[in-house]
Design an enzyme around this catalytic site. Structure first.
Site, PDB file in Angstrom:
ATOM      1  N   ARG A 141       0.771  -1.238   0.000  1.00  0.00           N
ATOM      2  CA  ARG A 141       0.000   0.000   0.000  1.00  0.00           C
ATOM      3  C   ARG A 141       0.809   1.299   0.000  1.00  0.00           C
ATOM      4  O   ARG A 141       0.227   2.375   0.021  1.00  0.00           O
ATOM      5  CB  ARG A 141      -1.012   0.059   1.170  1.00  0.00           C
ATOM      6  CG  ARG A 141      -1.984  -1.098   1.187  1.00  0.00           C
ATOM      7  CD  ARG A 141      -3.305  -0.714   1.781  1.00  0.00           C
ATOM      8  NE  ARG A 141      -3.195  -0.268   3.170  1.00  0.00           N
ATOM      9  CZ  ARG A 141      -4.211   0.219   3.846  1.00  0.00           C
ATOM     10  NH1 ARG A 141      -5.389   0.344   3.269  1.00  0.00           N
ATOM     11  NH2 ARG A 141      -4.071   0.588   5.104  1.00  0.00           N
ATOM     12  N   ASP A 142       2.128   1.208   0.043  1.00  0.00           N
ATOM     13  CA  ASP A 142       2.910   2.453   0.016  1.00  0.00           C
ATOM     14  C   ASP A 142       4.204   2.251  -0.766  1.00  0.00           C
ATOM     15  O   ASP A 142       5.290   2.621  -0.315  1.00  0.00           O
ATOM     16  CB  ASP A 142       3.192   2.896   1.465  1.00  0.00           C
ATOM     17  CG  ASP A 142       3.619   4.351   1.561  1.00  0.00           C
ATOM     18  OD1 ASP A 142       3.532   5.061   0.543  1.00  0.00           O
ATOM     19  OD2 ASP A 142       4.054   4.764   2.658  1.00  0.00           O
TER      20      ASP A 142
END
Ligand code: ADP
Length: 283
Positions: A141-142
């Site tokens: 997610r990042d």
């Protein structure tokens, strides 16, 4: 009768850790370079130590801080930063990780001149780590060049699991500090995160790697909200640049497909990358 409590091997004592030098500051406190005495019989190893600062000692932050460690504990792959353990028996709470001597991928591509073969190999290392995470059912997610670290041998290690979640597809519409410039349109619109949204962000990281660390959409002059709307409605499209090798442009366009179903998996990204001359460098 008192039951014996066995110490897990990830539970470290503060006495095993010696802080040498501050490396930078993270979300919850300082990050240090240090030594870890794994056992009394073995020599010390260099480590990076994340500390929880006093101002974050409330239960919520403590849980968030340790969540990252909890997720990393089960991971074991040469392209993922290794977690040695956690010192949690007293303050300051510390997370002890493998030390990556050579800086972040972002700083390396910004500060040093790297060849196209080196760049493709950085992507190959990152994709291997990410293929493993997806196999373990973790969505990062990042994904961004600042969250890939390079060790002393030039190996890429995926790091910073602060936003990572367990799952194959998750819905999360919480706001907060979000990396809009790297996020997939379905995430920006409906909060959908999946393996395919990680692949889309990997595309944004390809942009950083081939553009000396520049931010995606940096030249658009839009604020976060305007950019979010422009991406959702396909008013802006990220171009990796004409100077980029044709085979990289093809992979970039594949990863940046608007429809998540049309994007490759990291296994397919790897199959593609090894067709490039000089990739992988070694293994
Ligand atoms: P946070 O995720 O809490 O914001 P970061 O992961 O960004 O913290 O870490 C802050 C800084 O510490 C990074 O910029 C990097 O320079 C350094 N750092 C973090 N982890 C390591 C590591 N494993 N090895 C070497 N340096 C690290």
């Amino acid at each position: 009768l008192v039951k014996p409590v066995f110490k897990q091997d990830w539970q470290l004592n503060h006495e095993q850790v010696e802080l040498i030098q501050e490396l930078g500051s993270g979300q919850f406190g300082s990050v240090y370079k240090g030594w870890l005495q794994v056992t009394p019989f073995r020599s010390k190893v260099l480590v990076a130590v994340k500390t929880l600062h006093e101002q974050h000692l409330n239960a919520d932050d403590r849980i968030k801080f340790l969540k990252e460690a909890n997720l990393m504990l089960k991971l074991d792959h040469p392209n993922v930063v290794k977690l040695y353990g956690v010192c949690a028996s007293r303050e300051p709470i510390m997370i002890v990780m493998e030390y990556c001597a050579s800086d972040s991928l972002e700083n390396v591509v910004t500060k040093k001149k790297t060849s196209n073969v080196e760049k493709a190999n950085f992507l190959h290392g990152a994709a291997k780590g990410l293929e493993y995470l997806h196999h373990e059912k973790i969505i990062h997610r990042d994904i961004a060049a600042r969250n890939c670290l390079i060790d002393s041998r030039g190996k890429v290690k995926i790091s910073d699991f602060g936003l990572s979640v367990k799952g194959v597809e998750v819905k999360d519409q919480k706001g907060g500090r979000l990396p809009v410039k790297s996020m997939a349109p379905e995430t920006l619109r409906r909060g959908l995160y999946s393996n395919a949204s990680d692949v889309y962000s990997f595309g944004a990281m390809m942009f950083e790697v081939y553009n000396e660390g520049r931010e995606p959409f940096g030249e658009c002059n839009l604020d976060g909200n305007q950019l979010r709307r422009a991406i959702i409605h396909q008013k802006v499209v990220l171009s990796i640049g004409k100077h980029c090798p044709a085979e990289i442009v093809t992979l970039f366009d594949w990863c940046r497909q608007f429809d998540p179903k049309l994007r490759p998996s990291f296994t397919q990204v790897l199959e593609y990358l090894i067709t490039i001359d000089g990739v992988p460098l070694e293994d």
